[in-house]
Design a protein around this motif. Sequence first.
Motif, PDB file in Angstrom:
ATOM      1  N   ALA A  10       0.865  -1.180   0.000  1.00 51.96           N
ATOM      2  CA  ALA A  10       0.000   0.000   0.000  1.00 51.96           C
ATOM      3  C   ALA A  10       0.900   1.228   0.000  1.00 51.96           C
ATOM      4  N   THR A  11       0.504   2.242  -0.766  1.00 49.35           N
ATOM      5  CA  THR A  11       1.385   3.408  -0.930  1.00 49.35           C
ATOM      6  C   THR A  11       0.600   4.714  -1.052  1.00 49.35           C
ATOM      7  N   SER A  12       1.317   5.833  -0.801  1.00 47.09           N
ATOM      8  CA  SER A  12       0.696   7.145  -1.010  1.00 47.09           C
ATOM      9  C   SER A  12       0.824   7.571  -2.475  1.00 47.09           C
ATOM     10  N   ALA A  13       1.605   6.857  -3.279  1.00 49.30           N
ATOM     11  CA  ALA A  13       1.760   7.220  -4.696  1.00 49.30           C
ATOM     12  C   ALA A  13       0.481   6.894  -5.462  1.00 49.30           C
ATOM     13  N   SER A  14       0.107   7.729  -6.402  1.00 49.28           N
ATOM     14  CA  SER A  14      -1.082   7.460  -7.215  1.00 49.28           C
ATOM     15  C   SER A  14      -0.724   6.396  -8.258  1.00 49.28           C
ATOM     16  N   PRO A  15      -1.729   5.748  -8.848  1.00 51.99           N
ATOM     17  CA  PRO A  15      -1.419   4.727  -9.868  1.00 51.99           C
ATOM     18  C   PRO A  15      -0.522   5.288 -10.978  1.00 51.99           C
ATOM     19  N   GLU A  16      -0.773   6.508 -11.388  1.00 48.49           N
ATOM     20  CA  GLU A  16       0.037   7.106 -12.469  1.00 48.49           C
ATOM     21  C   GLU A  16       1.484   7.299 -12.010  1.00 48.49           C
ATOM     22  N   GLU A  17       1.648   7.710 -10.752  1.00 47.63           N
ATOM     23  CA  GLU A  17       3.013   7.897 -10.233  1.00 47.63           C
ATOM     24  C   GLU A  17       3.748   6.552 -10.150  1.00 47.63           C
ATOM     25  N   ILE A  18       3.004   5.514  -9.762  1.00 49.63           N
ATOM     26  CA  ILE A  18       3.635   4.176  -9.695  1.00 49.63           C
ATOM     27  C   ILE A  18       4.055   3.774 -11.109  1.00 49.63           C
ATOM     28  N   HIS A  19       3.161   4.035 -12.050  1.00 47.41           N
ATOM     29  CA  HIS A  19       3.410   3.659 -13.445  1.00 47.41           C
ATOM     30  C   HIS A  19       4.663   4.344 -13.982  1.00 47.41           C
ATOM     31  N   LYS A  20       4.843   5.603 -13.620  1.00 52.23           N
ATOM     32  CA  LYS A  20       6.014   6.358 -14.087  1.00 52.23           C
ATOM     33  C   LYS A  20       7.305   5.807 -13.487  1.00 52.23           C
ATOM     34  N   LEU A  21       7.184   5.307 -12.266  1.00 53.84           N
ATOM     35  CA  LEU A  21       8.362   4.886 -11.511  1.00 53.84           C
ATOM     36  C   LEU A  21       8.902   3.516 -11.931  1.00 53.84           C
ATOM     37  N   PHE A  22       7.986   2.614 -12.349  1.00 47.34           N
ATOM     38  CA  PHE A  22       8.419   1.235 -12.634  1.00 47.34           C
ATOM     39  C   PHE A  22       8.089   0.867 -14.085  1.00 47.34           C
ATOM     40  N   ARG A  23       9.101   0.389 -14.783  1.00 48.44           N
ATOM     41  CA  ARG A  23       8.892   0.025 -16.195  1.00 48.44           C
ATOM     42  C   ARG A  23       8.039  -1.232 -16.340  1.00 48.44           C
ATOM     43  N   ASN A  24       8.098  -2.105 -15.324  1.00 50.00           N
ATOM     44  CA  ASN A  24       7.371  -3.385 -15.406  1.00 50.00           C
ATOM     45  C   ASN A  24       5.948  -3.267 -14.840  1.00 50.00           C
ATOM     46  N   CYS A  25       5.387  -2.052 -14.882  1.00 47.90           N
ATOM     47  CA  CYS A  25       4.089  -1.815 -14.234  1.00 47.90           C
ATOM     48  C   CYS A  25       2.948  -1.848 -15.233  1.00 47.90           C
ATOM     49  N   ARG A  26       1.877  -2.541 -14.852  1.00 49.05           N
ATOM     50  CA  ARG A  26       0.644  -2.479 -15.639  1.00 49.05           C
ATOM     51  C   ARG A  26      -0.483  -2.061 -14.730  1.00 49.05           C
ATOM     52  N   LEU A  27      -1.268  -1.090 -15.165  1.00 49.37           N
ATOM     53  CA  LEU A  27      -2.402  -0.669 -14.330  1.00 49.37           C
ATOM     54  C   LEU A  27      -3.609  -1.514 -14.709  1.00 49.37           C
ATOM     55  N   ILE A  28      -4.279  -2.027 -13.683  1.00 49.81           N
ATOM     56  CA  ILE A  28      -5.448  -2.870 -13.959  1.00 49.81           C
ATOM     57  C   ILE A  28      -6.653  -2.332 -13.185  1.00 49.81           C
ATOM     58  N   GLY A  29      -7.822  -2.795 -13.547  1.00 55.20           N
ATOM     59  CA  GLY A  29      -9.048  -2.425 -12.825  1.00 55.20           C
ATOM     60  C   GLY A  29      -9.561  -1.075 -13.291  1.00 55.20           C
ATOM     61  N   ARG A  30     -10.872  -1.014 -13.499  1.00 50.03           N
ATOM     62  CA  ARG A  30     -11.430   0.254 -13.972  1.00 50.03           C
ATOM     63  C   ARG A  30     -11.903   1.106 -12.808  1.00 50.03           C
ATOM     64  N   ARG A  31     -12.543   0.413 -11.819  1.00 49.68           N
ATOM     65  CA  ARG A  31     -13.166   1.143 -10.724  1.00 49.68           C
ATOM     66  C   ARG A  31     -12.092   1.692  -9.777  1.00 49.68           C
ATOM     67  N   PHE A  32     -11.271   0.777  -9.292  1.00 47.38           N
ATOM     68  CA  PHE A  32     -10.148   1.198  -8.464  1.00 47.38           C
ATOM     69  C   PHE A  32      -8.893   0.685  -9.147  1.00 47.38           C
ATOM     70  N   ARG A  33      -8.052   1.608  -9.578  1.00 47.94           N
ATOM     71  CA  ARG A  33      -6.889   1.180 -10.374  1.00 47.94           C
ATOM     72  C   ARG A  33      -5.788   0.648  -9.456  1.00 47.94           C
ATOM     73  N   LEU A  34      -5.348  -0.537  -9.802  1.00 53.82           N
ATOM     74  CA  LEU A  34      -4.257  -1.169  -9.046  1.00 53.82           C
ATOM     75  C   LEU A  34      -3.054  -1.269  -9.972  1.00 53.82           C
ATOM     76  N   ALA A  35      -1.862  -1.249  -9.379  1.00 57.40           N
ATOM     77  CA  ALA A  35      -0.672  -1.436 -10.203  1.00 57.40           C
ATOM     78  C   ALA A  35      -0.163  -2.862  -9.990  1.00 57.40           C
ATOM     79  N   HIS A  36       0.041  -3.544 -11.096  1.00 59.74           N
ATOM     80  CA  HIS A  36       0.681  -4.856 -11.027  1.00 59.74           C
ATOM     81  C   HIS A  36       2.112  -4.706 -11.525  1.00 59.74           C
ATOM     82  N   LEU A  37       3.063  -5.041 -10.655  1.00 63.89           N
ATOM     83  CA  LEU A  37       4.453  -4.984 -11.091  1.00 63.89           C
ATOM     84  C   LEU A  37       4.899  -6.404 -11.438  1.00 63.89           C
ATOM     85  N   HIS A  38       5.256  -6.573 -12.698  1.00 63.36           N
ATOM     86  CA  HIS A  38       5.553  -7.925 -13.201  1.00 63.36           C
ATOM     87  C   HIS A  38       7.035  -8.262 -13.076  1.00 63.36           C
TER      88      HIS A  38
END
Length: 408
Positions: free
Chosen positions: A59-87
């Motif tokens: 769990a983090t204070s970073a927004s999904p977009e911020e997580i996405h910017k930070l990690f190259r292996n990141c995929r955002l999933i879910g429409r209602r509540f966006r989660l980041a999956h780091l592969h």
Amino acid sequence: MRNPAIIEHSEHKLDAAKISKNALSVLEGLQTAGFEAYLVGGAVRDILLGLSPKDFDIATSASPEEIHKLFRNCRLIGRRFRLAHLHFRGEIVEVATFRGNPDDCHADTGIILRDNIYGSLEEDAWRRDFTMNALYYNHQTQTITDHTGGMQDLQQKMLRMIGVATQRYQEDPVRMLRAVRLAGKLNLTIEQQTAQPINGMADSLLNIPGARLFDELLKWFFSGASFAGFDLLCTHEIFPILFSQTAKATYEPNVTAFLQYGFQNADQRIKDGKSLNPAFFLAFLLWPPLQIIMKKHQKNGMKYFPALQLAIDELLTKQRKILSIPQRFTLTAKGIWLLQSRLTTPRRKMIYKTFNHPRFRAAYDFLLLREQSGENVFAAADWWTRFQEVSNRAKQCMLKDLEKKPVI
Ligand code: ATP
Ligand code: MG
């Protein structure tokens, strides 16, 4: 809101060696970029209980977009509540932004409609389900933040709902299923006010999409403690809601014993690190009512196979109204059921066709289960066990003998 307890490592002694390298690297990456980041949920709970978690949630204070910017292996999933999956190779680390309080976003049934508001760690803690699932481990300081009293409950092995249990079950009835599953898996006592409403509210599970229910049931089946879970599902009257046809069949002799053997068998396979197909679970769970429906059709004059086919269709149609079972699983379960009569009355001409059938192994395991639970299929089970063990020449002899003296 209460002040959180900050628990030092000297007190909680969480064994950080049990955290995957990937999860640690994500925690570090987020913190280095200036965000708050914690390991939370099942992983913290399981490590503190001495187990090795299979997945890691952050769990983090970073927004999904911020997580996405930070990690190259990141995929955002879910429409209602966006989660980041780091592969990572062989592992996905799930990273969720702190969630806020959904307040008034309830339907008439009380079910939560919207929980897509971001919030603080405190808010995130209070919207979780059980106190022991709301412990936040900070790897940098090695402290655990506990807003809900989860640490004490965990030490006492007490599963306690955060907030008013009735309301939390109304918001999301799946929490009842989670309570029972976690109590079974981790050998926990369900706190009295958390347990008490379940029996009366279990039928609200019928408002949950069948696919989500099926996913949650799979977790129960693969928990390695499905036997304990079955007991709890019955005690809390959830089992008859989800498997009404099977529950009715338990009034027949030996059915409960048969189901118990099925669960014990599944738990043993998990312990031994053996594979387990969800279809096997369906096959044994639905076998008792299948027998009842089939006998009814046979009594009305139908032959064995048409009666079995019709019974399978009727049984699955009714079960699918509650659980969405993927077709690949129902097809395998069907294969197991259809092979049973070929196994119990082996005929020479059909032996190799049966033996080479893709479902033979599962059907044979199923036959052993029937035998274990006291069904009169010992001779057939013994015949097939020997047939698999002996040389090809000995197999030919067995086939010849079969012509002279059928197994049953
Ligand atoms: P396990 O992974 O062993 O099944 P878990 O508790 O980690 O158990 P997950 O489904 O991975 O289960 O959920 C992770 C965390 O998300 C939980 O520990 C809990 O804090 C929160 N959570 C999951 N489902 C719910 C729910 N229905 N309501 C509120 N919080 C939930
Ligand atoms: Mg988990």
